[in-house]
Scaffold this motif. Structure first.
Motif, PDB file in Angstrom:
ATOM      1  N   LEU A   1      26.631  26.839  53.694  1.00  0.00           N
ATOM      2  CA  LEU A   1      27.029  28.112  53.090  1.00  0.00           C
ATOM      3  C   LEU A   1      27.282  27.949  51.594  1.00  0.00           C
ATOM      4  CD1 LEU A   1      29.425  29.679  55.764  1.00  0.00           C
ATOM      5  CD2 LEU A   1      27.064  30.331  55.232  1.00  0.00           C
ATOM      6  N   GLN A   2      27.866  26.838  51.210  1.00  0.00           N
ATOM      7  CA  GLN A   2      28.080  26.584  49.782  1.00  0.00           C
ATOM      8  C   GLN A   2      26.750  26.486  49.042  1.00  0.00           C
ATOM      9  OE1 GLN A   2      30.426  23.055  50.168  1.00  0.00           O
ATOM     10  NE2 GLN A   2      32.319  24.162  50.632  1.00  0.00           N
ATOM     11  N   ARG A   3      25.770  25.845  49.684  1.00  0.00           N
ATOM     12  CA  ARG A   3      24.437  25.774  49.071  1.00  0.00           C
ATOM     13  C   ARG A   3      23.840  27.162  48.944  1.00  0.00           C
ATOM     14  NH1 ARG A   3      19.036  25.454  50.833  1.00  0.00           N
ATOM     15  NH2 ARG A   3      19.566  25.275  53.042  1.00  0.00           N
ATOM     16  N   ALA A   4      24.002  27.984  49.983  1.00  0.00           N
ATOM     17  CA  ALA A   4      23.454  29.341  49.954  1.00  0.00           C
ATOM     18  C   ALA A   4      24.050  30.159  48.810  1.00  0.00           C
ATOM     19  CB  ALA A   4      23.698  30.035  51.284  1.00  0.00           C
ATOM     20  N   VAL A   5      25.339  29.999  48.588  1.00  0.00           N
ATOM     21  CA  VAL A   5      25.997  30.726  47.494  1.00  0.00           C
ATOM     22  C   VAL A   5      25.446  30.263  46.152  1.00  0.00           C
ATOM     23  CG1 VAL A   5      28.191  31.139  46.323  1.00  0.00           C
ATOM     24  CG2 VAL A   5      28.085  31.203  48.824  1.00  0.00           C
ATOM     25  N   ARG A   6      25.298  28.945  45.988  1.00  0.00           N
ATOM     26  CA  ARG A   6      24.746  28.417  44.731  1.00  0.00           C
ATOM     27  C   ARG A   6      23.317  28.902  44.500  1.00  0.00           C
ATOM     28  NH1 ARG A   6      27.028  23.575  46.677  1.00  0.00           N
ATOM     29  NH2 ARG A   6      24.937  22.822  47.217  1.00  0.00           N
ATOM     30  N   ASP A   7      22.568  29.043  45.587  1.00  0.00           N
ATOM     31  CA  ASP A   7      21.164  29.454  45.492  1.00  0.00           C
ATOM     32  C   ASP A   7      21.002  30.959  45.290  1.00  0.00           C
ATOM     33  OD1 ASP A   7      20.435  26.843  45.896  1.00  0.00           O
ATOM     34  OD2 ASP A   7      19.845  27.107  48.003  1.00  0.00           O
ATOM     35  N   HIS A   8      22.108  31.702  45.385  1.00  0.00           N
ATOM     36  CA  HIS A   8      22.048  33.173  45.357  1.00  0.00           C
ATOM     37  C   HIS A   8      21.208  33.686  46.522  1.00  0.00           C
ATOM     38  CE1 HIS A   8      22.563  32.146  40.923  1.00  0.00           C
ATOM     39  NE2 HIS A   8      23.735  32.611  41.324  1.00  0.00           N
ATOM     40  N   ASP A   9      21.447  33.114  47.682  1.00  0.00           N
ATOM     41  CA  ASP A   9      20.711  33.440  48.901  1.00  0.00           C
ATOM     42  C   ASP A   9      21.261  34.743  49.481  1.00  0.00           C
ATOM     43  OD1 ASP A   9      19.441  33.567  51.317  1.00  0.00           O
ATOM     44  OD2 ASP A   9      19.954  31.534  51.949  1.00  0.00           O
ATOM     45  N   PHE A  10      20.445  35.801  49.434  1.00  0.00           N
ATOM     46  CA  PHE A  10      20.926  37.124  49.852  1.00  0.00           C
ATOM     47  C   PHE A  10      21.051  37.246  51.367  1.00  0.00           C
ATOM     48  CE2 PHE A  10      20.763  41.906  49.052  1.00  0.00           C
ATOM     49  CZ  PHE A  10      21.935  41.901  48.321  1.00  0.00           C
ATOM     50  N   VAL A  11      20.571  36.254  52.103  1.00  0.00           N
ATOM     51  CA  VAL A  11      20.797  36.246  53.549  1.00  0.00           C
ATOM     52  C   VAL A  11      22.291  36.114  53.853  1.00  0.00           C
ATOM     53  CG1 VAL A  11      20.146  35.116  55.738  1.00  0.00           C
ATOM     54  CG2 VAL A  11      18.507  35.263  53.882  1.00  0.00           C
ATOM     55  N   MET A  12      23.091  35.827  52.828  1.00  0.00           N
ATOM     56  CA  MET A  12      24.544  35.795  52.994  1.00  0.00           C
ATOM     57  C   MET A  12      25.079  37.107  53.554  1.00  0.00           C
ATOM     58  SD  MET A  12      26.126  32.901  52.362  1.00  0.00           S
ATOM     59  CE  MET A  12      27.800  33.509  52.188  1.00  0.00           C
TER      60      MET A  12
ATOM     61  N   GLY B   1      29.295  36.887  62.011  1.00  0.00           N
ATOM     62  CA  GLY B   1      29.942  35.992  61.061  1.00  0.00           C
ATOM     63  C   GLY B   1      31.457  36.035  61.129  1.00  0.00           C
ATOM     64  N   ALA B   2      32.024  36.769  62.093  1.00  0.00           N
ATOM     65  CA  ALA B   2      33.480  36.954  62.156  1.00  0.00           C
ATOM     66  C   ALA B   2      34.211  35.626  62.297  1.00  0.00           C
ATOM     67  CB  ALA B   2      33.839  37.893  63.307  1.00  0.00           C
ATOM     68  N   GLY B   3      33.702  34.732  63.147  1.00  0.00           N
ATOM     69  CA  GLY B   3      34.362  33.440  63.350  1.00  0.00           C
ATOM     70  C   GLY B   3      34.352  32.596  62.089  1.00  0.00           C
ATOM     71  N   VAL B   4      33.233  32.602  61.385  1.00  0.00           N
ATOM     72  CA  VAL B   4      33.128  31.846  60.134  1.00  0.00           C
ATOM     73  C   VAL B   4      34.102  32.405  59.106  1.00  0.00           C
ATOM     74  CG1 VAL B   4      31.593  31.275  58.213  1.00  0.00           C
ATOM     75  CG2 VAL B   4      30.731  31.183  60.557  1.00  0.00           C
ATOM     76  N   ARG B   5      34.167  33.743  59.007  1.00  0.00           N
ATOM     77  CA  ARG B   5      35.042  34.371  58.013  1.00  0.00           C
ATOM     78  C   ARG B   5      36.514  34.120  58.314  1.00  0.00           C
ATOM     79  NH1 ARG B   5      31.781  38.736  59.222  1.00  0.00           N
ATOM     80  NH2 ARG B   5      33.559  39.997  59.885  1.00  0.00           N
ATOM     81  N   ALA B   6      36.839  33.879  59.586  1.00  0.00           N
ATOM     82  CA  ALA B   6      38.232  33.625  59.963  1.00  0.00           C
ATOM     83  C   ALA B   6      38.662  32.190  59.660  1.00  0.00           C
ATOM     84  CB  ALA B   6      38.429  33.920  61.453  1.00  0.00           C
ATOM     85  N   ASP B   7      37.719  31.315  59.406  1.00  0.00           N
ATOM     86  CA  ASP B   7      38.039  29.922  59.081  1.00  0.00           C
ATOM     87  C   ASP B   7      38.644  29.851  57.679  1.00  0.00           C
ATOM     88  OD1 ASP B   7      37.469  27.137  57.984  1.00  0.00           O
ATOM     89  OD2 ASP B   7      36.773  26.887  60.049  1.00  0.00           O
ATOM     90  N   PRO B   8      39.727  29.120  57.491  1.00  0.00           N
ATOM     91  CA  PRO B   8      40.366  29.041  56.156  1.00  0.00           C
ATOM     92  C   PRO B   8      39.411  28.595  55.050  1.00  0.00           C
ATOM     93  CG  PRO B   8      41.789  28.075  57.828  1.00  0.00           C
ATOM     94  CD  PRO B   8      40.483  28.369  58.509  1.00  0.00           C
ATOM     95  N   ARG B   9      38.409  27.807  55.414  1.00  0.00           N
ATOM     96  CA  ARG B   9      37.469  27.329  54.404  1.00  0.00           C
ATOM     97  C   ARG B   9      36.605  28.445  53.807  1.00  0.00           C
ATOM     98  NH1 ARG B   9      35.500  22.399  58.185  1.00  0.00           N
ATOM     99  NH2 ARG B   9      36.119  24.002  59.695  1.00  0.00           N
ATOM    100  N   PHE B  10      36.539  29.581  54.504  1.00  0.00           N
ATOM    101  CA  PHE B  10      35.709  30.670  53.983  1.00  0.00           C
ATOM    102  C   PHE B  10      36.317  31.288  52.728  1.00  0.00           C
ATOM    103  CE2 PHE B  10      33.662  34.897  53.988  1.00  0.00           C
ATOM    104  CZ  PHE B  10      32.330  34.480  54.038  1.00  0.00           C
ATOM    105  N   ALA B  11      37.607  31.081  52.510  1.00  0.00           N
ATOM    106  CA  ALA B  11      38.230  31.588  51.278  1.00  0.00           C
ATOM    107  C   ALA B  11      37.527  31.014  50.052  1.00  0.00           C
ATOM    108  CB  ALA B  11      39.720  31.249  51.266  1.00  0.00           C
ATOM    109  N   GLY B  12      37.114  29.753  50.143  1.00  0.00           N
ATOM    110  CA  GLY B  12      36.387  29.143  49.033  1.00  0.00           C
ATOM    111  C   GLY B  12      35.028  29.785  48.818  1.00  0.00           C
ATOM    112  N   ILE B  13      34.374  30.171  49.906  1.00  0.00           N
ATOM    113  CA  ILE B  13      33.089  30.852  49.806  1.00  0.00           C
ATOM    114  C   ILE B  13      33.278  32.208  49.116  1.00  0.00           C
ATOM    115  CG2 ILE B  13      31.203  31.886  51.111  1.00  0.00           C
ATOM    116  CD1 ILE B  13      31.167  28.844  51.187  1.00  0.00           C
ATOM    117  N   ARG B  14      34.302  32.947  49.545  1.00  0.00           N
ATOM    118  CA  ARG B  14      34.571  34.252  48.943  1.00  0.00           C
ATOM    119  C   ARG B  14      34.847  34.113  47.447  1.00  0.00           C
ATOM    120  NH1 ARG B  14      35.317  38.356  52.558  1.00  0.00           N
ATOM    121  NH2 ARG B  14      36.275  39.597  50.903  1.00  0.00           N
ATOM    122  N   LYS B  15      35.603  33.088  47.088  1.00  0.00           N
ATOM    123  CA  LYS B  15      35.915  32.876  45.665  1.00  0.00           C
ATOM    124  C   LYS B  15      34.645  32.585  44.882  1.00  0.00           C
ATOM    125  CE  LYS B  15      38.810  30.110  42.569  1.00  0.00           C
ATOM    126  NZ  LYS B  15      39.818  29.018  42.480  1.00  0.00           N
ATOM    127  N   SER B  16      33.765  31.763  45.435  1.00  0.00           N
ATOM    128  CA  SER B  16      32.518  31.431  44.753  1.00  0.00           C
ATOM    129  C   SER B  16      31.606  32.645  44.599  1.00  0.00           C
ATOM    130  CB  SER B  16      31.771  30.336  45.521  1.00  0.00           C
ATOM    131  OG  SER B  16      32.521  29.143  45.571  1.00  0.00           O
TER     132      SER B  16
END
Length: 450
Positions: free
Chosen positions: A406-417, A425-440
């Protein structure tokens, strides 16, 4: 006449653009209008399919440099002609014919004359006729939304600009062609055509800041680079000029998915569908919007209607599998994902991921890993979305690898996000690590659902 079809298509597209700028008038989008081209169909049936009360129909005949345009305004309920006329002009003066037709239609519809914000004739009168011909051929190819035709569109639009570098509409169409090209060539990195699209859109805006197509392209490009505020501003500007722009409504709906505003997104996608009822991708996206807004059964019904409309449109089955998975129906998801593969003729990266996730949900982890291996092998030869790899890793219990992808996808500007913000994606979004994805992605750290 196939020899002059690009002229009639160009005039149709221009009339739709002009009339679509009237806030009190709903104008059906080119995709739906062109889908009925050449089909022997009663005007009443065409009106029913398009959801239109009135239809403008016509034909173009060319004799040397002279064009004759026959046009009629028809009441779709009974086929009665409300107005007919014939226009003759030199080919270089098509803009005068378009201007006269647009004004006549407004008058016959008894609309107030003031709200017709058509492009001034004086501006179009400076366009080189050869540049306009190249533009109209390029536009015809662009409207087909076929990978090979989009490449042809780019070639013709470049020819148009080479002849007349000040042709704003050609620059805007070129921006659109580059913007949608990547979605038809998923084996290339997301930003492959970004700079080309951005340069063309900015050039179009510099020449004519009122062009909706250029603003909606800028909105999409801003979305893809996680510039949410700028994207929203561009979509609103496009829709302020042309409220009947179905693509702007469609892309703004996708923007709202990222914002977590699923109900607002559904309303925008419903407007897009109302304006472009025969577009396969808008019909499929409406099914997805219904699913994301918490209406899975309505989503499946919409997908079934889309299959009737376009039986060979593979994305419908791929999106339907997503709703099946959200409803816990993994066997049906597997069947729909497999149908998409059959239509495509070979597995897409999206279908490999869906099949793998379906197998994992059915407890067949070895088969799921087989699909993961196929995706990983493909990634050695071409670009593969990190989102799709992450989806498989998550369902195989490999959470650390999920977030690496997911971090790679964000860096790539992957619109499949966008998929991560849906129900699967609810389970992924509930993981504390997703906060970093949202920030990025420049999103609020706290998710909101509206």
């Amino acid at each position: 006449d196939p020899a002059t079809r690009y002229l009639s298509d160009g005039m149709t597209d221009e009339l739709i653009a002009r009339l679509g700028r009237i806030p009190t008038l709903r104008v059906v989008a080119p995709t739906s209008s062109f889908s009925l081209r050449g089909k022997p169909m009663d005007v009443r049936e065409a009106g029913r399919l398009l959801g239109a009360g009135k239809i403008v129909e016509g034909s173009i005949q060319q004799s040397g440099p002279t064009l004759r345009v026959d046009v009629a305004l028809v009441n779709a309920a009974d086929g009665y002609e409300l107005w007919t006329d014939e226009f003759t002009a030199d080919r270089s003066e098509m803009f005068h014919i378009e201007d006269a037709i647009a004004k006549a239609v407004v008058q016959k519809l008894n609309l107030p004359p003031a709200p017709l914000p058509i492009q001034p004739v004086s501006r179009e009168a400076t366009i080189n006729p050869q540049a306009r011909d190249f533009y109209q051929v390029g536009l015809e190819y662009l409207n087909n939304r076929d990978p090979d035709d989009i490449s042809r569109s780019v070639a013709y639009l470049h020819k148009s600009i080479q002849v007349d570098s000040g042709y704003a509409q050609a620059w805007a169409a070129l921006a659109m062609a580059y913007a949608v090209m990547r979605s038809h060539q998923a084996d290339e990195p997301p930003d492959t055509y970004y700079n080309d699209a951005l340069a063309a859109a900015n050039r179009a805006i510099a020449l004519d800041a009122s062009l909706p197509r250029a603003h909606e392209v800028l909105g999409l490009l801003d979305d893809q680079h996680w510039k949410w505020r700028e994207a929203a501003r561009e979509y609103r500007q496009a829709l302020q000029v042309d409220p009947s722009d179905a693509t702007a409504h469609q892309w703004y709906a996708i923007h709202l998915w990222f914002m977590g505003r699923m109900q607002a997104a559904l309303r925008e996608m419903q407007v897009a569908h109302h304006l472009d009822p025969l577009s396969p991708i808008i019909n499929a996206d409406l099914g997805r919007a219904l699913c994301y807004a918490g209406h899975p059964r309505a989503s499946l019904a919409q997908y079934r209607a889309t299959v009737v409309l376009a039986p060979r449109f593979a994305l419908t089955y791929a999106f339907m599998a997503e709703t099946d998975l959200a409803m816990g129906n993994s066997r049906q998801a597997l069947a729909n994902a497999s149908t998409a593969v059959t239509i495509w003729g070979q597995p897409s990266e999206y279908s490999l991921a869906e099949i793998g996730v379906s197998e994992a949900a059915l407890g067949r982890k070895a088969l799921a890993r087989k699909e993961l291996d196929a995706l990983q092998q493909r990634a050695t030869r071409q670009y593969v979305s990190g989102v799709l790899l992450a989806w498989l890793y998550w369902n195989l219990g490999e959470k650390a690898r999920t977030f690496t992808q997911l971090q790679r996808a964000v860096r790539d500007h992957d619109f499949v996000m966008m998929f991560v913000f849906g129900p699967l994606g609810a389970g992924v979004r509930a993981d504390p690590r997703f906060a970093g994805i949202r920030k990025s992605m420049n999103l609020p750290l706290q998710e909101t659902q509206l």
